[in-house]
Design a protein around this motif. Structure first.
Motif, PDB file in Angstrom:
ATOM      1  N   ARG A 216       0.807  -1.220   0.000  1.00 48.97           N
ATOM      2  CA  ARG A 216       0.000   0.000   0.000  1.00 48.97           C
ATOM      3  C   ARG A 216       0.840   1.270   0.000  1.00 48.97           C
ATOM      4  O   ARG A 216       0.433   2.297  -0.538  1.00 48.97           O
ATOM      5  CB  ARG A 216      -0.914   0.009   1.231  1.00 48.97           C
ATOM      6  N   LYS A 217       2.047   1.204   0.592  1.00 48.58           N
ATOM      7  CA  LYS A 217       2.848   2.420   0.735  1.00 48.58           C
ATOM      8  C   LYS A 217       3.380   2.947  -0.588  1.00 48.58           C
ATOM      9  O   LYS A 217       3.465   4.152  -0.792  1.00 48.58           O
ATOM     10  CB  LYS A 217       4.015   2.164   1.702  1.00 48.58           C
ATOM     11  N   ASN A 218       3.776   2.045  -1.484  1.00 50.00           N
ATOM     12  CA  ASN A 218       4.375   2.505  -2.734  1.00 50.00           C
ATOM     13  C   ASN A 218       3.805   1.840  -3.988  1.00 50.00           C
ATOM     14  O   ASN A 218       4.267   2.119  -5.101  1.00 50.00           O
ATOM     15  CB  ASN A 218       5.901   2.315  -2.706  1.00 50.00           C
ATOM     16  N   GLY A 219       2.810   0.967  -3.824  1.00 52.45           N
ATOM     17  CA  GLY A 219       2.167   0.359  -4.979  1.00 52.45           C
ATOM     18  C   GLY A 219       2.941  -0.786  -5.616  1.00 52.45           C
ATOM     19  O   GLY A 219       2.489  -1.353  -6.618  1.00 52.45           O
ATOM     20  N   LYS A 220       4.100  -1.147  -5.068  1.00 53.67           N
ATOM     21  CA  LYS A 220       4.876  -2.248  -5.635  1.00 53.67           C
ATOM     22  C   LYS A 220       4.252  -3.590  -5.234  1.00 53.67           C
ATOM     23  O   LYS A 220       3.484  -3.668  -4.270  1.00 53.67           O
ATOM     24  CB  LYS A 220       6.338  -2.183  -5.186  1.00 53.67           C
ATOM     25  N   VAL A 221       4.603  -4.639  -5.983  1.00 56.01           N
ATOM     26  CA  VAL A 221       3.925  -5.917  -5.784  1.00 56.01           C
ATOM     27  C   VAL A 221       4.924  -7.055  -5.652  1.00 56.01           C
ATOM     28  O   VAL A 221       6.091  -6.937  -6.037  1.00 56.01           O
ATOM     29  CB  VAL A 221       2.961  -6.229  -6.955  1.00 56.01           C
ATOM     30  N   ILE A 222       4.435  -8.151  -5.089  1.00 60.31           N
ATOM     31  CA  ILE A 222       5.149  -9.427  -5.093  1.00 60.31           C
ATOM     32  C   ILE A 222       4.358 -10.376  -5.979  1.00 60.31           C
ATOM     33  O   ILE A 222       3.152 -10.557  -5.790  1.00 60.31           O
ATOM     34  CB  ILE A 222       5.291 -10.018  -3.677  1.00 60.31           C
ATOM     35  N   MET A 223       5.050 -10.941  -6.952  1.00 61.92           N
ATOM     36  CA  MET A 223       4.469 -11.969  -7.819  1.00 61.92           C
ATOM     37  C   MET A 223       5.126 -13.304  -7.464  1.00 61.92           C
ATOM     38  O   MET A 223       6.242 -13.334  -6.935  1.00 61.92           O
ATOM     39  CB  MET A 223       4.751 -11.655  -9.288  1.00 61.92           C
ATOM     40  N   ARG A 224       4.450 -14.393  -7.784  1.00 55.35           N
ATOM     41  CA  ARG A 224       5.083 -15.703  -7.630  1.00 55.35           C
ATOM     42  C   ARG A 224       4.691 -16.597  -8.795  1.00 55.35           C
ATOM     43  O   ARG A 224       3.627 -16.414  -9.410  1.00 55.35           O
ATOM     44  CB  ARG A 224       4.743 -16.346  -6.287  1.00 55.35           C
TER      45      ARG A 224
END
Length: 551
Positions: A216-224
């Motif tokens: 939520r803080k920077n919009g970055k994501v973790i994908m797997r």
């Protein structure tokens, strides 16, 4: 199937039970289709021990035939015994998956062997529909209740920030694209379902890259995902490349954390697997962090349990065995890699793709720990259970294969691996280092460690969501996570010291900061007993202080 086919002797009288922390008692032993029941009728309390047969990892037989061994006796003594017809007897040592060890002294050699045979047969049934969760009917729950806590739909609808660049795809609605994925998945909006189909064919077992966490803080994501199937001829998949490019669209770069060593990835490349090359995936930087899994991790657990059962009280020997097990090294590696993943997202502001080979073990381990480190919402009791459901149950961890056996089994190692137990140990390390930051107690972690191997509930049955649907798990069994959130259970498994914080919790991975999880590995020792009693007393005092403060 009729369970009675496997029960050669259903009841035995005058059995002596030796159980940790209790005096030896004599009573009646009974075997049912799913339980071993011991009833002590000599004492007024009428103590009863009920053991789920699925919890039994190994049975060791020690049969003493006094008539057959009479050659060791004097001639006069042998005649005396033969005249009295002294019966044979036997001892069964029952080693459980939760590391408890019981002893049963059973009169009669034949009865002892019959009981052993029945336990071995009933504790290793492979048909899911024959397991106890399909028969368990708690009085405070109904099969009409909701099964599970959430899914990708709830995750998507709870995060408005996702809707600009991400969408819900039901390309896997019938589980044909990827049997180990749930029916819906979060993917970039610019990627069509046709592209996803081609990307799935390029990934092992169809596990194409999906979103599992949005920061939520920077919009970055973790994908797997699983590994790409580039092979020795360096195959490419344009759709897979566009999918990953869409993830970092507008940003300078992303990271791929491969949970294999560079050498292991190269070997996989020679046998049809592989890794993302820099030329095909510009903007992505690949990092290799090897995490043990499979047979190596299972053998590590076996060595650790053996060390914890050493009764010599020799400190040097104990420390040597602990070090040789390498279990704490695996804990350190997992926490360190999760910390790296969290740093990439939280501190550096970059999106990350995590995978190993299949993407069903260490990938889930690392993504789960990183979310706990970064996201305060995952640290509440309900948030943590939701995280486990999303990443492990819906994420396709093969519980039935990995947790078929524990540390005591004499069976040849196949697909067993205590990856989920390693996760719980790592979470305990976080709980130990940050006692105020997690909203659940150690008791919850101990309960989950037990339930993963043998449970009354259907949550950890099967190897995927597809198998659970095919076998009717969600219609015919109860959900563990729902049960743990009922008021009485919630009170037991909540952390009374919990104080919510928006800050990330960065674990120390220095060797002196990591501790043996004594609450689990020494839970049946006298030391573990004292620790448990101390924790209960402390919890009672804290709850009482809290009640007084509210008055």
């Amino acid at each position: 199937m009729e369970f009675s086919e496997h029960i050669r002797t259903a009841n035995v009288e005058n059995v002596v039970l030796r159980h940790p922390f209790h005096p030896s008692t004599k009573g009646t032993l009974c075997i049912t289709g799913h339980h071993l029941i011991f009833s002590d009728r000599e004492n007024q309390s009428c103590r009863q021990v009920v053991l789920l047969l699925r919890n039994i990892d190994a049975v060791e037989k020690s049969v003493e035939n006094l008539l057959g061994n009479s050659g060791l006796l004097s001639s006069a003594r042998r005649k005396e015994r033969l005249g009295k017809r002294v019966p044979s007897s036997g001892t069964l040592t029952i080693k459980c998956k939760d590391l408890c060890v019981l002893q049963l002294d059973i009169p009669g050699m034949e009865q002892c062997l019959n009981i052993a045979h029945s336990i071995e047969a009933l504790s290793s049934l492979n048909e899911v529909v024959d397991m106890y969760p399909f028969f368990h009917r708690p009085s405070d729950a109904s099969l009409q209740d909701q099964w599970g806590l959430s899914g990708p739909q709830q995750q998507y609808h709870q995060m408005e920030a996702l809707r600009d660049r991400w969408r819900l795809s039901d390309v896997n609605g019938d589980f044909t694209v990827c049997p180990s994925y749930p029916p819906t998945a979060l993917v970039p909006k610019t990627v069509s379902d046709k592209m996803l189909l081609k990307a799935a064919r390029f990934r092992q077992a169809g596990r194409f890259p999906v979103l599992c966490y949005h920061h939520r803080k920077n919009g970055k994501v973790i994908m797997r995902s699983s590994q790409p199937l580039m092979g020795a001829n360096r195959k490419r998949c344009r759709e897979d490349e566009l999918l990953l490019q869409a993830v970092i669209d507008g940003s300078d770069k992303g990271y791929i954390i491969d949970t294999r060593s560079s050498q292991q990835a190269q070997q996989a490349w020679m046998t049809g697997g592989g890794f993302e090359s820099k030329s095909s995936y510009p903007g992505w930087t690949r990092l290799h962090r090897q995490i043990e899994r499979g047979k190596g991790l299972q053998e590590s657990l076996i060595k650790l349990v053996e060390a914890c059962g050493d009764q010599t009280n020799n400190m040097d020997r104990w420390l040597s065995k602990l070090e040789n097990s390498k279990w704490l090294h695996h804990v350190q590696t997992a926490l360190s890699t999760a910390g790296l993943l969290a740093e990439c997202v939280e501190r550096d502001g970059h999106s990350v793709l995590v995978h190993g080979s299949e993407g069903t073990d260490c990938t889930l381990l690392i993504s789960t720990l990183a979310q706990l480190i970064m996201d305060p919402g995952c640290r509440t009791l309900e948030g943590f259970l939701t995280l486990l459901e999303r990443e492990w149950v819906q994420g396709g961890h093969p519980f039935q294969q990995r947790c078929a056996r524990s540390a005591h089994s004499h069976a040849r190692l196949q697909q067993e691996s205590p990856v989920f137990l390693l996760l719980l140990d790592c979470v305990w390390q976080l709980w130990y280092q940050f006692p105020l930051a997690l909203g659940f107690s150690e008791d919850l972690l101990l309960r989950l460690a037990t339930e993963a191997y043998a449970s009354n509930y259907g949550t950890f049955l099967c190897n995927s969501d597809w198998e659970r649907c095919a076998t009717g798990v969600k219609e015919k069994t109860h959900c563990l996570f729902q049960a743990l959130l009922k008021p009485r259970e919630r009170e037991l498994y909540s952390n009374p010291l919990y104080e919510s914080t928006e800050l990330a919790i960065w674990p120390s991975v220095h060797p002196q900061s990591l501790q043996l999880w004594r609450g689990f590995f020494l839970r049946w020792s006298q030391q573990g007993r004292h620790l448990e009693e101390a924790h209960k007393e402390m919890r009672t005092m804290i709850c009482e202080w809290g009640s007084l403060a509210l008055r």
